[in-house]
Design a protein around this motif. Structure first.
Motif, mmCIF file in Angstrom:
data_model
loop_
_atom_site.group_PDB
_atom_site.id
_atom_site.type_symbol
_atom_site.label_atom_id
_atom_site.label_comp_id
_atom_site.label_asym_id
_atom_site.label_seq_id
_atom_site.Cartn_x
_atom_site.Cartn_y
_atom_site.Cartn_z
ATOM 1 N N ALA A 32 -8.399 -3.644 4.602
ATOM 2 C CA ALA A 32 -8.526 -2.256 4.144
ATOM 3 C C ALA A 32 -8.251 -1.279 5.282
ATOM 4 C CB ALA A 32 -9.923 -2.032 3.567
ATOM 5 N N ALA A 33 -8.708 -1.612 6.495
ATOM 6 C CA ALA A 33 -8.490 -0.725 7.644
ATOM 7 C C ALA A 33 -7.008 -0.626 7.988
ATOM 8 C CB ALA A 33 -9.289 -1.226 8.845
ATOM 9 N N VAL A 34 -6.297 -1.746 7.938
ATOM 10 C CA VAL A 34 -4.861 -1.733 8.215
ATOM 11 C C VAL A 34 -4.128 -0.911 7.165
ATOM 12 C CG1 VAL A 34 -2.790 -3.178 8.270
ATOM 13 C CG2 VAL A 34 -4.824 -3.891 9.501
ATOM 14 N N ALA A 35 -4.534 -1.055 5.907
ATOM 15 C CA ALA A 35 -3.895 -0.267 4.843
ATOM 16 C C ALA A 35 -4.099 1.227 5.075
ATOM 17 C CB ALA A 35 -4.463 -0.676 3.481
ATOM 18 N N GLU A 36 -5.281 1.596 5.560
ATOM 19 C CA GLU A 36 -5.561 3.011 5.848
ATOM 20 C C GLU A 36 -4.673 3.511 6.979
ATOM 21 O OE1 GLU A 36 -7.696 6.439 4.755
ATOM 22 O OE2 GLU A 36 -7.784 4.435 3.871
ATOM 23 N N ALA A 37 -4.531 2.702 8.036
ATOM 24 C CA ALA A 37 -3.672 3.088 9.151
ATOM 25 C C ALA A 37 -2.215 3.172 8.713
ATOM 26 C CB ALA A 37 -3.822 2.088 10.298
ATOM 27 N N ASP A 38 -1.784 2.223 7.884
ATOM 28 C CA ASP A 38 -0.398 2.203 7.410
ATOM 29 C C ASP A 38 -0.088 3.447 6.586
ATOM 30 O OD1 ASP A 38 2.152 0.887 7.095
ATOM 31 O OD2 ASP A 38 1.570 0.450 5.042
ATOM 32 N N ALA A 39 -1.050 3.865 5.760
ATOM 33 C CA ALA A 39 -0.833 5.050 4.923
ATOM 34 C C ALA A 39 -0.646 6.305 5.770
ATOM 35 C CB ALA A 39 -2.011 5.226 3.964
ATOM 36 N N VAL A 40 -1.337 6.355 6.911
ATOM 37 C CA VAL A 40 -1.222 7.518 7.799
ATOM 38 C C VAL A 40 0.071 7.454 8.610
ATOM 39 C CG1 VAL A 40 -2.274 8.709 9.762
ATOM 40 C CG2 VAL A 40 -3.713 7.826 7.933
ATOM 41 N N LEU A 41 0.432 6.261 9.066
ATOM 42 C CA LEU A 41 1.605 6.109 9.935
ATOM 43 C C LEU A 41 2.921 6.139 9.156
ATOM 44 C CD1 LEU A 41 0.267 3.352 12.349
ATOM 45 C CD2 LEU A 41 0.782 5.713 12.939
ATOM 46 N N THR A 42 2.913 5.680 7.899
ATOM 47 C CA THR A 42 4.144 5.640 7.091
ATOM 48 C C THR A 42 3.878 6.272 5.729
ATOM 49 O OG1 THR A 42 3.628 3.415 6.274
ATOM 50 C CG2 THR A 42 4.970 3.566 8.266
ATOM 51 N N PRO A 43 3.604 7.575 5.710
ATOM 52 C CA PRO A 43 3.218 8.211 4.441
ATOM 53 C C PRO A 43 4.313 8.166 3.382
ATOM 54 C CG PRO A 43 3.660 9.863 6.138
ATOM 55 C CD PRO A 43 3.658 8.536 6.817
ATOM 56 N N TRP A 60 -0.900 -11.671 4.551
ATOM 57 C CA TRP A 60 0.350 -10.901 4.478
ATOM 58 C C TRP A 60 0.099 -9.406 4.401
ATOM 59 C CZ3 TRP A 60 1.514 -7.660 0.508
ATOM 60 C CH2 TRP A 60 1.043 -7.919 -0.782
ATOM 61 N N ARG A 61 -1.024 -9.010 3.822
ATOM 62 C CA ARG A 61 -1.302 -7.563 3.771
ATOM 63 C C ARG A 61 -1.598 -7.008 5.158
ATOM 64 N NH1 ARG A 61 -2.811 -9.165 -1.381
ATOM 65 N NH2 ARG A 61 -2.179 -7.699 -3.022
ATOM 66 N N MET A 62 -2.317 -7.776 5.975
ATOM 67 C CA MET A 62 -2.566 -7.303 7.337
ATOM 68 C C MET A 62 -1.276 -7.257 8.147
ATOM 69 S SD MET A 62 -6.245 -8.896 8.537
ATOM 70 C CE MET A 62 -6.203 -10.462 7.679
ATOM 71 N N PRO A 121 3.231 2.130 -0.654
ATOM 72 C CA PRO A 121 2.029 1.421 -0.197
ATOM 73 C C PRO A 121 1.997 -0.008 -0.720
ATOM 74 C CG PRO A 121 1.460 2.954 -1.956
ATOM 75 C CD PRO A 121 2.904 3.217 -1.606
ATOM 76 N N LEU A 122 1.392 -0.882 0.070
ATOM 77 C CA LEU A 122 1.222 -2.264 -0.372
ATOM 78 C C LEU A 122 0.216 -2.313 -1.512
ATOM 79 C CD1 LEU A 122 0.885 -3.942 3.140
ATOM 80 C CD2 LEU A 122 2.914 -3.901 1.687
ATOM 81 N N PRO A 123 0.398 -3.219 -2.462
ATOM 82 C CA PRO A 123 -0.590 -3.327 -3.548
ATOM 83 C C PRO A 123 -1.930 -3.769 -2.988
ATOM 84 C CG PRO A 123 0.949 -5.170 -3.605
ATOM 85 C CD PRO A 123 1.484 -4.204 -2.599
#
Length: 669
Positions: free
Chosen positions: A347-358, A422-424, A362-364
């Motif tokens: 979940a933390a990586v998904a949050e960072a990814d959303a900020v870095l690659t808006p 794979w999500r991380m 987004p990944l499911p």
């Protein structure tokens, strides 16, 4: 040499204890630190050093706060102290307060140093404190004893690199150390600056003069074997740690027993830094409780806090905590705890990814299934992921956590959880883009892909190939980009994942555009639009339409480009996405310039500039100003063109945007 590396602590502690004729209260100093760090040795040495400052003598006692057997009772210890001070009464007061008062009276007017070693808590110490200003009390403890009022404090840390080296040389000899510098470095690394560990290593070498240092270094290289290897003459590092841990674990106080369990559970992630949120996930406790536990373990010198909100183990203590978890917790409990942490990291990586690659799709999200241990312990709801204030903070988090994330991906693969692995890995795409691809990220992607393939996770394989392909594209390796995107498309088609297929076609369209292949660009773009519409993702439809418009402009077909840009604009308006609207309007203005329709072009560009200024997005503003300048220049107004190019140039230079600065230096202006 025995106190090499401790010169500053020796001087400071001596100064804190020296008598001060100006004060009427005794000086009390607590030396605290982890087991094996050298508290007792330092205290005894300073006491010997100051013997002339306390001519009426010294009283020494091991309070056995940590160790085998019960802690010393102050009531009984006072009887010994009074006897040592020359009191020969047949009957001492029975009440503890009366006995403590008699002790203070006996010390009145004397200059005595009281050394109380291995104290457990303030309650054990309070009756043993003198009242005379001529006296001083030197206390050692594995706890900080923050509740002991009026005490000075010296926190003893592991030795620095030079102190370690000097201590080891004093134990094994300078010639052996000089002949094997690499082995010395490995031994020092294994001992972690702990004087007890270094002394035990040195004792082994002294008792085996024919051994090369490399032989001991090999024994200490295995992290799982270090604690057993660091022993000599019936003394072991492991035993020193056990004194602190067992005292907590077997305490009648529930809070202490809970701290002992927290200590060993945190050992499941002992090689990495923890925050309150990640610790809460591992422990299955609310964040506030996890934070209190972490701070309590810091006070007990069982954890270190190198910076606010960050907690880590000393290497040897971490190994001990992990051993305790393996011995005292079931495998199901250990696996469940680590899986909670992996879910939190995902979940933390998904949050960072959303900020870095808006702008990226987004990944499911992973399935909400959770695993609990067979003991069915109560577990708190998962803690929230970090809330990043911006891209820089998200990137710093990724950089700091990358070693832990690599380990998390390996663990997810080991636990047959490709959905987390794979999500991380794919979620680190924003990090990889900022650093132009790193080997560590590539290793993470390969490991996650292998795990997804082994478990036939087609969606995971698709996203890993998709993100890998996009990363290749960012590095201008376009043929490799196409290869991975085609593999991604195949996986998504087999999995009947419409969104994944749409994302793959969009990536293929962009790669073909950069290769100048207009037909393939439009074909893949139209297919992406169709699939995104089927999935109900009209924002992504707008993004693809804009990219198709760019391809048509580059191919010299502004009429087709205008059409795609206008379709995108309507979708951005439907969603009230101002940045998307401003970009589309800028592109529309540029296509209208190429079509020689000045009034419409300037209307679109003026609206785009108003939106950019309203958003305060200076990079986009510089781009729109440059497009306005180019449009003025195209229609013959060089004065207006220069004005807008200069504004764009100034803004671009402030933002260090070389493309803007280059675009502003137009010939003839």
């Amino acid at each position: 040499m025995d106190f090499a590396g401790r010169e500053a602590e020796l001087e400071r502690l001596s100064a804190m204890l020296r008598p001060d004729p100006e004060t009427s209260v005794p000086r009390v100093v607590v030396v605290s630190g982890m087991a094996g760090v050298g508290k007792t040795a330092l205290a005894v040495h300073v006491a010997h050093r100051l013997r002339d400052q306390f001519p009426d003598g010294q009283l020494h006692a091991d309070l056995r706060g940590f160790g085998a057997g019960d802690a010393r009772n102050p009531h009984d210890l006072l009887a010994r102290f009074l006897t040592d001070l020359g009191m020969r009464e047949k009957r001492l007061p029975e009440h503890p307060d009366d006995r403590a008062a008699r002790f203070r009276s006996a010390l009145d007017g004397r200059r005595v140093l009281v050394l109380l070693d291995n104290a457990r808590d303030a309650a054990q110490l309070t009756p043993l404190l003198p009242g005379s200003g001529g006296c001083a009390v030197l206390i050692t403890s594995r706890h900080t004893l923050a509740d002991l009022p009026g005490a000075g404090r010296l926190r003893l840390e592991p030795l620095d690199a030079e102190g370690q080296r000097l201590l080891l040389i004093s134990l094994c000899g300078s010639r052996r150390a000089r002949d094997e510098p690499e082995a010395v470095a490995r031994i020092l690394d294994a001992c972690g600056g702990l004087p007890l560990a270094l002394r035990l290593a040195g004792a082994q070498l002294a008792n085996r003069p024919g051994w090369p240092l490399a032989a001991l270094a090999r024994r200490l290289d295995s992290s799982r074997g270090r604690l057993r290897a660091l022993s000599a003459g019936g003394v072991a590092v492991q035993d020193a740690f056990a004194m602190s841990y067992v005292a907590m674990r077997d305490s009648p106080l529930p809070a202490e027993a809970e701290r002992a369990r927290g200590f060993r559970m945190l050992g499941l992630w002992s090689g990495h830094t923890l925050a309150a949120e990640s610790a809460a996930a591992l422990l299955g406790r609310p964040v506030e409780e996890a934070h209190d536990l972490l701070e309590a373990l810091v006070d007990a010198h069982l954890l270190q806090t190198p910076s606010p909100g960050q907690y880590t183990f000393h290497d040897l203590l971490g190994e001990y905590a992990l051993e305790r978890a393996a011995a005292e917790e079931s495998r199901e409990t250990r696996v469940a705890a680590r899986l909670r942490l992996l879910v939190w990291y995902t979940a933390a990586v998904a949050e960072a990814d959303a900020v870095l690659t808006p702008r990226s799709h987004p990944l499911p999200p992973p399935e909400t299934e959770t695993e609990t241990d067979t003991e069915a312990e109560a577990v708190a709801p998962p803690p929230p992921p970090p809330a990043f204030a911006g891209a820089e903070q998200a990137l710093q988090w990724c950089v700091r956590e990358l070693p832990a994330l690599s380990e998390a991906i390996r663990l997810a693969a080991r636990y047959a959880r490709p959905d987390l692995a794979w999500r991380m890995a794919a979620g680190l795409f924003g990090y990889a883009q900022r650093f132009w691809w790193t080997r560590e990220w590539e290793r993470c992607m390969r490991l996650a892909l292998r795990c997804a393939e082994e478990h036939h996770d087609l969606v995971g394989q698709g996203w890993l190939h998709s993100r890998t392909g996009t990363a290749h594209g960012s590095a201008h390796r376009l043929e490799l980009c196409l290869d991975h995107l085609h593999l991604a498309l195949t996986c998504f088609e087999k999995a009947d994942d419409v969104t994944g297929q749409a994302s793959s076609y969009a990536g293929l369209a962009e790669a073909h555009r950069r290769l100048g292949r207009l037909g393939e660009t439009l074909s893949c773009g139209e297919r992406a639009v169709e699939l995104y519409r089927r999935a109900g993702d009209t924002r992504s439809v707008a993004t693809v339409l804009s990219s198709m418009g760019d391809a048509l402009m580059e191919a010299g077909e502004p009429a087709g480009a205008e059409q795609r840009y206008r379709e995108a604009l309507e979708l951005w308006r439907d969603h009230d996405v101002l940045d998307g609207m401003a970009t589309a309007l800028t592109r529309i203005g540029d296509s209208l310039r190429a079509l020689n329709r000045p009034a419409e072009a300037f209307r679109a560009l003026e609206e785009a500039l108003r939106i950019r200024l309203r958003l305060g997005e200076r990079g986009g503003t510089a781009e729109t100003l440059e497009t306005i300048a180019l449009t003025h220049f195209h229609f013959g107004d060089q004065l207006a063109a220069r004005e807008h190019w200069e504004r764009s140039l100034t803004m671009g230079r402030k933002l260090r945007l070389p493309a803007r600065a280059a675009g502003a230096a137009r010939p003839g202006l």
